[in-house]
Design a protein around this motif. Structure first.
Motif, PDB file in Angstrom:
ATOM      1  N   ASN A 153      63.410   8.508  25.369  1.00 47.04           N
ATOM      2  CA  ASN A 153      62.529   9.680  25.420  1.00 47.04           C
ATOM      3  C   ASN A 153      62.552  10.455  24.101  1.00 47.04           C
ATOM      4  OD1 ASN A 153      61.758   9.129  28.029  1.00 47.04           O
ATOM      5  ND2 ASN A 153      63.379  10.344  28.924  1.00 47.04           N
ATOM      6  N   ILE A 154      63.703  10.521  23.470  1.00 39.61           N
ATOM      7  CA  ILE A 154      63.790  11.185  22.165  1.00 39.61           C
ATOM      8  C   ILE A 154      62.938  10.427  21.150  1.00 39.61           C
ATOM      9  CG2 ILE A 154      65.345  11.740  20.256  1.00 39.61           C
ATOM     10  CD1 ILE A 154      67.539  12.192  22.388  1.00 39.61           C
ATOM     11  N   LEU A 155      63.046   9.105  21.152  1.00 43.81           N
ATOM     12  CA  LEU A 155      62.262   8.297  20.217  1.00 43.81           C
ATOM     13  C   LEU A 155      60.767   8.422  20.486  1.00 43.81           C
ATOM     14  CD1 LEU A 155      62.280   6.295  17.899  1.00 43.81           C
ATOM     15  CD2 LEU A 155      62.539   4.464  19.571  1.00 43.81           C
ATOM     16  N   LEU A 156      60.375   8.411  21.742  1.00 44.15           N
ATOM     17  CA  LEU A 156      58.953   8.553  22.059  1.00 44.15           C
ATOM     18  C   LEU A 156      58.437   9.940  21.681  1.00 44.15           C
ATOM     19  CD1 LEU A 156      58.772   6.657  25.444  1.00 44.15           C
ATOM     20  CD2 LEU A 156      57.813   5.952  23.253  1.00 44.15           C
ATOM     21  N   ASP A 157      59.260  10.964  21.825  1.00 44.57           N
ATOM     22  CA  ASP A 157      58.847  12.305  21.388  1.00 44.57           C
ATOM     23  C   ASP A 157      58.667  12.351  19.876  1.00 44.57           C
ATOM     24  OD1 ASP A 157      58.730  13.345  23.920  1.00 44.57           O
ATOM     25  OD2 ASP A 157      60.750  14.197  23.868  1.00 44.57           O
ATOM     26  N   LEU A 158      59.516  11.641  19.144  1.00 42.87           N
ATOM     27  CA  LEU A 158      59.361  11.582  17.689  1.00 42.87           C
ATOM     28  C   LEU A 158      58.094  10.821  17.297  1.00 42.87           C
ATOM     29  CD1 LEU A 158      63.041  10.934  16.565  1.00 42.87           C
ATOM     30  CD2 LEU A 158      61.713  13.028  16.297  1.00 42.87           C
ATOM     31  N   ILE A 159      57.764   9.793  18.046  1.00 38.24           N
ATOM     32  CA  ILE A 159      56.559   9.018  17.753  1.00 38.24           C
ATOM     33  C   ILE A 159      55.312   9.854  18.020  1.00 38.24           C
ATOM     34  CG2 ILE A 159      55.182   7.021  18.498  1.00 38.24           C
ATOM     35  CD1 ILE A 159      57.822   5.537  18.899  1.00 38.24           C
TER      36      ILE A 159
ATOM     37  N   LEU B 176      53.257   9.060  14.360  1.00 38.15           N
ATOM     38  CA  LEU B 176      52.206   8.269  14.996  1.00 38.15           C
ATOM     39  C   LEU B 176      52.080   6.874  14.397  1.00 38.15           C
ATOM     40  CD1 LEU B 176      49.425  10.936  15.530  1.00 38.15           C
ATOM     41  CD2 LEU B 176      50.765   9.777  17.283  1.00 38.15           C
ATOM     42  N   LYS B 177      52.381   6.750  13.114  1.00 36.57           N
ATOM     43  CA  LYS B 177      52.250   5.438  12.470  1.00 36.57           C
ATOM     44  C   LYS B 177      53.304   4.448  12.962  1.00 36.57           C
ATOM     45  CE  LYS B 177      54.962   6.990   8.584  1.00 36.57           C
ATOM     46  NZ  LYS B 177      54.961   7.391   7.207  1.00 36.57           N
ATOM     47  N   TRP B 178      54.339   4.924  13.635  1.00 37.97           N
ATOM     48  CA  TRP B 178      55.404   4.053  14.114  1.00 37.97           C
ATOM     49  C   TRP B 178      55.201   3.607  15.555  1.00 37.97           C
ATOM     50  CZ3 TRP B 178      58.202   2.057  10.497  1.00 37.97           C
ATOM     51  CH2 TRP B 178      58.374   2.753   9.314  1.00 37.97           C
ATOM     52  N   GLY B 179      54.067   3.915  16.156  1.00 37.56           N
ATOM     53  CA  GLY B 179      53.814   3.550  17.546  1.00 37.56           C
ATOM     54  C   GLY B 179      53.733   2.050  17.767  1.00 37.56           C
ATOM     55  N   VAL B 180      52.992   1.373  16.905  1.00 40.22           N
ATOM     56  CA  VAL B 180      52.843  -0.082  17.063  1.00 40.22           C
ATOM     57  C   VAL B 180      54.147  -0.820  16.764  1.00 40.22           C
ATOM     58  CG1 VAL B 180      51.585  -2.106  16.259  1.00 40.22           C
ATOM     59  CG2 VAL B 180      50.364   0.025  16.677  1.00 40.22           C
ATOM     60  N   PRO B 181      54.876  -0.498  15.679  1.00 46.43           N
ATOM     61  CA  PRO B 181      56.165  -1.165  15.492  1.00 46.43           C
ATOM     62  C   PRO B 181      57.164  -0.856  16.611  1.00 46.43           C
ATOM     63  CG  PRO B 181      55.460  -0.192  13.420  1.00 46.43           C
ATOM     64  CD  PRO B 181      54.517   0.284  14.474  1.00 46.43           C
ATOM     65  N   ALA B 182      57.041   0.303  17.220  1.00 45.75           N
ATOM     66  CA  ALA B 182      57.952   0.646  18.318  1.00 45.75           C
ATOM     67  C   ALA B 182      57.702  -0.228  19.543  1.00 45.75           C
ATOM     68  CB  ALA B 182      57.818   2.109  18.686  1.00 45.75           C
ATOM     69  N   MET B 183      56.516  -0.817  19.619  1.00 42.09           N
ATOM     70  CA  MET B 183      56.239  -1.733  20.724  1.00 42.09           C
ATOM     71  C   MET B 183      57.189  -2.924  20.704  1.00 42.09           C
ATOM     72  SD  MET B 183      52.089  -1.826  20.833  1.00 42.09           S
ATOM     73  CE  MET B 183      52.035  -3.135  22.030  1.00 42.09           C
ATOM     74  N   LEU B 184      57.706  -3.251  19.541  1.00 43.60           N
ATOM     75  CA  LEU B 184      58.644  -4.369  19.436  1.00 43.60           C
ATOM     76  C   LEU B 184      59.954  -4.080  20.159  1.00 43.60           C
ATOM     77  CD1 LEU B 184      58.086  -5.342  15.706  1.00 43.60           C
ATOM     78  CD2 LEU B 184      57.206  -6.501  17.728  1.00 43.60           C
TER      79      LEU B 184
ATOM     80  N   ASN C 103      61.535   1.323  30.614  1.00 48.05           N
ATOM     81  CA  ASN C 103      61.598   1.639  29.189  1.00 48.05           C
ATOM     82  C   ASN C 103      60.705   0.707  28.380  1.00 48.05           C
ATOM     83  OD1 ASN C 103      63.313   3.827  29.426  1.00 48.05           O
ATOM     84  ND2 ASN C 103      65.145   2.579  29.257  1.00 48.05           N
ATOM     85  N   ALA C 104      60.660  -0.574  28.744  1.00 47.92           N
ATOM     86  CA  ALA C 104      59.789  -1.521  28.048  1.00 47.92           C
ATOM     87  C   ALA C 104      58.324  -1.121  28.214  1.00 47.92           C
ATOM     88  CB  ALA C 104      60.022  -2.937  28.572  1.00 47.92           C
ATOM     89  N   LEU C 105      57.950  -0.731  29.415  1.00 47.18           N
ATOM     90  CA  LEU C 105      56.568  -0.323  29.643  1.00 47.18           C
ATOM     91  C   LEU C 105      56.211   0.928  28.854  1.00 47.18           C
ATOM     92  CD1 LEU C 105      56.153  -0.992  33.464  1.00 47.18           C
ATOM     93  CD2 LEU C 105      55.110  -2.236  31.570  1.00 47.18           C
ATOM     94  N   LYS C 106      57.153   1.856  28.726  1.00 45.05           N
ATOM     95  CA  LYS C 106      56.891   3.062  27.943  1.00 45.05           C
ATOM     96  C   LYS C 106      56.577   2.708  26.497  1.00 45.05           C
ATOM     97  CE  LYS C 106      60.630   5.477  28.941  1.00 45.05           C
ATOM     98  NZ  LYS C 106      61.587   6.590  29.056  1.00 45.05           N
TER      99      LYS C 106
ATOM    100  N   GLY D  62      52.230   2.126  21.954  1.00 47.05           N
ATOM    101  CA  GLY D  62      51.569   1.539  20.786  1.00 47.05           C
ATOM    102  C   GLY D  62      50.084   1.844  20.735  1.00 47.05           C
ATOM    103  N   PRO D  63      49.309   1.413  21.741  1.00 44.95           N
ATOM    104  CA  PRO D  63      47.873   1.717  21.712  1.00 44.95           C
ATOM    105  C   PRO D  63      47.571   3.216  21.789  1.00 44.95           C
ATOM    106  CG  PRO D  63      48.334  -0.041  23.272  1.00 44.95           C
ATOM    107  CD  PRO D  63      49.651   0.487  22.815  1.00 44.95           C
ATOM    108  N   VAL D  64      48.375   3.952  22.546  1.00 44.89           N
ATOM    109  CA  VAL D  64      48.143   5.394  22.653  1.00 44.89           C
ATOM    110  C   VAL D  64      48.329   6.049  21.284  1.00 44.89           C
ATOM    111  CG1 VAL D  64      49.084   7.532  23.624  1.00 44.89           C
ATOM    112  CG2 VAL D  64      48.686   5.562  25.093  1.00 44.89           C
ATOM    113  N   SER D  65      49.355   5.653  20.543  1.00 49.93           N
ATOM    114  CA  SER D  65      49.580   6.255  19.229  1.00 49.93           C
ATOM    115  C   SER D  65      48.453   5.908  18.266  1.00 49.93           C
ATOM    116  CB  SER D  65      50.928   5.828  18.654  1.00 49.93           C
ATOM    117  OG  SER D  65      50.914   4.458  18.318  1.00 49.93           O
TER     118      SER D  65
END
Length: 123
Positions: free
Chosen positions: A23-29, A35-43, A77-80, A85-88
């Motif tokens: 949740n902390i990481l998603l709040d940072l994204i 926002l630019k880290w949304g797609v790499p975070a999908m990994l 967590n995987a689904l989050k 990625g697409p939302v960002s």
């Protein structure tokens, strides 16, 4: 009773948003800089799905039943991360459009100010 459940859910949500790493990481994204880290975070969904698979195999081999909770947590967590990625990308596109509009607005205002000064000087 409803008030107690409501208060408990609010405190649980606050605790999870404040202290859980995903949740902390998603709040940072979700910030402008992140926002630019949304797609790499999908990994990051891949290790969570791998962990869920390992726990599922352990359960199938006669492991303890509480591992089912970990499977649910890993999949959640995987689904989050998969959804983020697409939302960002959508939010980043919207922010870029708003920033471009703001730059155009500022440029038009400065040009209007310049032309008004030249007209005042020339008159």
């Amino acid at each position: 009773m409803l008030r107690l459940l409501w208060a408990a859910s609010i405190h649980t949500r606050y605790f999870l948003r404040r202290y859980m790493p995903t949740n902390i990481l998603l709040d940072l994204i979700r910030t402008r800089r992140g926002l630019k880290w949304g797609v790499p975070a999908m990994l990051l969904a891949a290790p969570y799905l791998l962990a869920a698979s390992i726990c599922t195999n352990l359960i199938a081999d006669g492991g303890p039943g509480w591992l089912n909770l970990l499977v649910i947590l890993f999949i959640w967590n995987a689904l989050k991360f998969i959804v983020m990625g697409p939302v960002s990308l959508i939010v980043l596109l919207r922010v870029h459009i708003q920033e471009a509009g703001e730059r155009r607005r500022v440029r038009r205002q400065s040009e209007a100010m310049k032309s008004a000064r030249f007209e005042a000087i020339g008159a």
